[in-house]
Motif scaffolding. Structure first.
Motif, mmCIF file in Angstrom:
data_model
loop_
_atom_site.group_PDB
_atom_site.id
_atom_site.type_symbol
_atom_site.label_atom_id
_atom_site.label_comp_id
_atom_site.label_asym_id
_atom_site.label_seq_id
_atom_site.Cartn_x
_atom_site.Cartn_y
_atom_site.Cartn_z
ATOM 1 N N ARG A 161 0.541 -0.894 0.334
ATOM 2 C CA ARG A 161 0.025 0.113 -0.345
ATOM 3 C C ARG A 161 0.707 1.570 -0.078
ATOM 4 O O ARG A 161 2.131 0.707 0.159
ATOM 5 N N VAL A 162 0.012 2.390 0.239
ATOM 6 C CA VAL A 162 0.788 3.413 -0.095
ATOM 7 C C VAL A 162 0.165 4.392 1.412
ATOM 8 O O VAL A 162 -1.172 4.492 1.131
ATOM 9 N N ARG A 163 1.562 4.661 1.759
ATOM 10 C CA ARG A 163 1.635 6.021 2.638
ATOM 11 C C ARG A 163 1.142 7.257 1.501
ATOM 12 O O ARG A 163 2.037 7.880 1.648
ATOM 13 N N LEU A 164 0.160 7.774 2.388
ATOM 14 C CA LEU A 164 -0.245 9.749 1.834
ATOM 15 C C LEU A 164 0.318 10.308 2.975
ATOM 16 O O LEU A 164 -0.884 10.756 3.775
ATOM 17 N N THR A 165 0.615 11.717 2.878
ATOM 18 C CA THR A 165 0.802 12.987 2.867
ATOM 19 C C THR A 165 0.107 14.389 2.282
ATOM 20 O O THR A 165 0.816 14.377 1.350
ATOM 21 N N VAL A 166 -0.853 14.402 2.305
ATOM 22 C CA VAL A 166 -1.481 15.443 2.046
ATOM 23 C C VAL A 166 -1.505 16.440 2.566
ATOM 24 O O VAL A 166 -2.138 17.315 3.818
ATOM 25 N N ALA A 167 -1.080 18.344 1.786
ATOM 26 C CA ALA A 167 -1.316 18.819 2.234
ATOM 27 C C ALA A 167 -2.024 20.276 1.118
ATOM 28 O O ALA A 167 -2.091 20.149 -0.076
ATOM 29 N N GLN A 168 -3.740 21.168 1.765
ATOM 30 C CA GLN A 168 -4.444 21.143 0.189
ATOM 31 C C GLN A 168 -4.822 22.949 0.526
ATOM 32 O O GLN A 168 -5.182 22.928 1.742
ATOM 33 N N ARG A 169 -4.620 23.035 -0.020
ATOM 34 C CA ARG A 169 -5.279 24.691 0.350
ATOM 35 C C ARG A 169 -5.816 25.233 -1.010
ATOM 36 O O ARG A 169 -5.828 25.371 -2.766
ATOM 37 N N PHE A 170 -7.071 26.057 -0.752
ATOM 38 C CA PHE A 170 -8.239 26.799 -1.410
ATOM 39 C C PHE A 170 -8.693 28.557 -0.713
ATOM 40 O O PHE A 170 -8.955 28.980 0.253
ATOM 41 N N ASP A 171 -7.258 28.886 -1.388
ATOM 42 C CA ASP A 171 -7.733 30.355 -1.786
ATOM 43 C C ASP A 171 -8.595 31.344 -2.072
ATOM 44 O O ASP A 171 -8.260 30.596 -3.821
ATOM 45 N N GLU A 172 -9.704 32.196 -2.098
ATOM 46 C CA GLU A 172 -10.481 32.800 -3.028
ATOM 47 C C GLU A 172 -11.238 34.581 -2.802
ATOM 48 O O GLU A 172 -10.850 33.927 -1.653
ATOM 49 N N PRO A 173 -11.215 35.364 -3.834
ATOM 50 C CA PRO A 173 -11.288 36.384 -3.236
ATOM 51 C C PRO A 173 -12.883 36.384 -2.782
ATOM 52 O O PRO A 173 -13.316 35.743 -3.283
ATOM 53 N N ALA A 174 -13.325 37.195 -1.868
ATOM 54 C CA ALA A 174 -14.564 37.281 -1.527
ATOM 55 C C ALA A 174 -15.076 38.289 -1.660
ATOM 56 O O ALA A 174 -16.185 38.579 -1.178
ATOM 57 N N GLY A 175 -14.384 38.985 -2.138
ATOM 58 C CA GLY A 175 -15.026 40.821 -2.454
ATOM 59 C C GLY A 175 -14.804 41.874 -1.664
ATOM 60 O O GLY A 175 -14.644 41.410 -0.474
ATOM 61 N N ASP A 176 -15.036 43.219 -2.233
ATOM 62 C CA ASP A 176 -15.098 44.319 -0.983
ATOM 63 C C ASP A 176 -12.835 43.749 -0.531
ATOM 64 O O ASP A 176 -12.990 44.711 0.045
#
Length: 235
Positions: A161-176
């Motif tokens: 099997r495979v051991r995964l280390t995962v880091a995710q990022r989700f940034d977005e403008p919210a206006g103003d």
């Protein structure tokens, strides 16, 4: 007396026993190790391990030979899919010369991002994209890089099997001049060829306003589930 003691010691030194070595390239090493073994010894490969039956002295020789053969890393293909499911609901009451009016409405949206990352086992890889925005709220607007992406480090385990280390990022403008940022980090063990959930990020927001002419409310929801699948390549 000395001969009686030395004979059992010699027998134990020449005794065959089982030794196990973890190597990702175990199958390829079997024909290399087999000629090094004494009579009665054997070597097999099983789930990323070398199973060797030999004497202690010969096992040291095998280890010395393997020391000159760096382990060949396996190629790991990591597939990720992320869906953005969201919706916005709104309603309000307004008063004017024609009377009282009420209204409501809803909007839903869906998006799916598919990623594939090819890397070597034990080496990190990632995919990302960025946007430079000016944030307000201070005397001078500040520039900030908004990133959306994923960084992964796969490591092979002894059972295939495979051991995964995962880091995710989700940034977005919210206006103003405001930015919304989300991120998550996790480590898990996955079976090649099977999709596995990494969890999800859920963002909810509710706003309301009232005035002399009426009032209105708005609610917004954003769900970001993420799934992963790995495939093991050849050497």
């Amino acid at each position: 007396m000395l001969l009686l003691i030395a004979a059992p010691l010699l027998a134990r030194a020449d005794a065959l026993s089982i030794h196990v070595i973890q190597r990702a390239d175990a199958q390829a090493l079997v024909p290399v190790i087999r000629p090094l073994l004494p009579e009665g010894g054997y070597v097999n490969a099983y789930q990323g391990k070398l199973v060797i039956r030999t004497t202690s002295a010969n096992f040291d020789q095998v280890l010395a030979a393997l020391g000159d053969m760096p382990e060949v890393p396996r190629t790991v293909s990591v597939h990720l899919r992320r869906r953005a499911d969201g919706g916005r609901n709104g309603g309000g009451v307004s008063i004017d010369r024609n009377g009282v009016r009420a209204g409501a409405g809803s909007i839903s949206h869906q998006r799916q991002d598919d990623y594939r990352i090819d890397t070597l086992a034990g080496h990190a890889a990632g995919i990302s994209q960025g946007t430079l925005v000016a944030l307000t709220g201070t005397q001078y607007p500040a520039l900030m890089t908004l990133k959306q992406g994923i960084r992964i480090t796969p490591v092979m385990t002894g059972d295939g099997r495979v051991r995964l280390t995962v880091a995710q990022r989700f940034d977005e403008p919210a206006g103003d001049g405001v930015a919304r940022t989300q991120g998550a980090d996790t480590t898990l063990v996955v079976t090649p060829g099977q999709w596995r959930s990494l969890g999800a990020i859920t963002v909810s927001e509710r706003t309301g306003a009232r005035g002399l002419s009426g009032g209105a409310t708005h609610s917004e929801r954003l769900d970001l589930p993420l799934e992963v699948k790995v495939e093991i390549g050849g050497r």
